[in-house]
Design an enzyme around this catalytic site. Structure first.
Site, short mmCIF file in Angstrom:
data_model
loop_
_atom_site.label_atom_id
_atom_site.label_comp_id
_atom_site.label_asym_id
_atom_site.label_seq_id
_atom_site.Cartn_x
_atom_site.Cartn_y
_atom_site.Cartn_z
N GLU A 1 -75.45 -24.52 -12.88
CA GLU A 1 -75.03 -24.38 -11.15
C GLU A 1 -73.78 -25.36 -10.77
O GLU A 1 -73.20 -24.40 -10.10
CB GLU A 1 -76.44 -24.62 -9.93
CG GLU A 1 -77.06 -23.10 -10.38
CD GLU A 1 -78.06 -23.33 -11.08
OE1 GLU A 1 -79.31 -22.14 -11.40
OE2 GLU A 1 -78.04 -24.30 -12.46
N GLU B 1 -85.51 -21.76 -12.82
CA GLU B 1 -86.20 -22.02 -11.78
C GLU B 1 -87.10 -21.30 -11.25
O GLU B 1 -88.38 -21.67 -11.12
CB GLU B 1 -84.94 -21.58 -10.63
CG GLU B 1 -84.06 -22.90 -10.43
CD GLU B 1 -83.10 -23.04 -9.54
OE1 GLU B 1 -81.98 -23.97 -9.17
OE2 GLU B 1 -83.30 -21.86 -8.95
#
Length: 242
Positions: A127, A107
């Site tokens: 995730e 990210e």
């Protein structure tokens, strides 16, 4: 020792500096990275290279850190501030990715304006498999790069994407033998352009990204997931590894 190193000049260099933990994300690293971005934003730098010391760009959240305490929303929004600051900088930021760019590390790269990958770079968004939620606007930025269907595949399966595949998907701009040298060369070329025009081009290209809506949705999801039994089990399994 600071978790992030900064050197200023026409091309600013920001280096994540927890090499013994593969630059994994901890609160101190987030604090130092935000401070570094603010320092660069106030400087006369005309372009920025973001990289990592040691064997990896950033291996994601450091699950061997003690469980976070305090206001979860404030902590998550502070992590999201990294994406906000990267996008708000007037200077273009080039991610120079080598080794792992996992979870929050991927990210961080997505938050940059350009992404260059070393031949050993590996990206992943694990995730969902850990019972967690993405938090760095990956839900918005990833589909813009690879398309909605492929983004769902990457987020739902969580499989690792090597550099060559990342290039084929459009996740990175190029795969190069010496990523830091090439990133600096690209930054120098950008720095040679009129700064005002570069800043306007960056702003115009980002204008279609509803970043705040994505960040708010992600933090809401993260608050739901972070205290589930699945997350507790995955975190404990990670911490118990030799």
């Amino acid at each position: 020792m600071s978790c992030v190193e900064v050197s200023l000049g026409e091309v600013a260099q920001i280096r994540l500096n927890r090499p013994e933990r593969l630059n994994a994300v901890a609160p101190a690293l987030v604090d130092d990275l935000l401070e570094a971005l603010d320092t660069v934003g106030r400087s006369d730098a005309r372009a920025v290279v973001l990289s990592g010391r040691g064997r990896a760009f950033c291996a994601g959240h450091d699950l061997k850190e003690p469980p976070a305490e305090g206001d979860s929303r404030a902590r998550l929004e502070r992590l999201q501030d990294v994406t906000r600051r990267l996008r708000a900088l007037r200077q273009p930021v080039i991610a120079a990715v080598h080794g792992y760019a996992i979870g929050a590390g991927a990210e961080f790269a997505l938050g940059c304006d350009l992404i260059l990958a070393a031949e050993d770079a590996v990206f992943a968004f694990p995730e969902a498999g850990l019972g967690l939620s993405v938090t760095g606007a990956a839900s918005r930025l990833l589909p813009q790069l690879v398309g909605p269907l492929k983004a769902k595949e990457l987020l739902l399966l969580g499989e690792r994407v090597p550099a060559a595949e990342a290039l084929r998907l459009g996740l990175v701009n190029a795969v190069v033998p010496d990523v830091h040298t090439t990133a600096t060369e690209w930054a120098e070329r950008i720095a040679g352009h009129p700064a005002g025009a570069v800043a306007l081009a960056k702003r115009a290209l980002d204008a279609g990204t509803d970043l705040e809506a994505a960040l708010e949705l992600e933090v809401s999801h993260a608050l739901i997931t972070e205290h589930t039994p699945e997350v507790a089990r995955s975190a404990e399994a990670f911490r118990s590894r030799a």
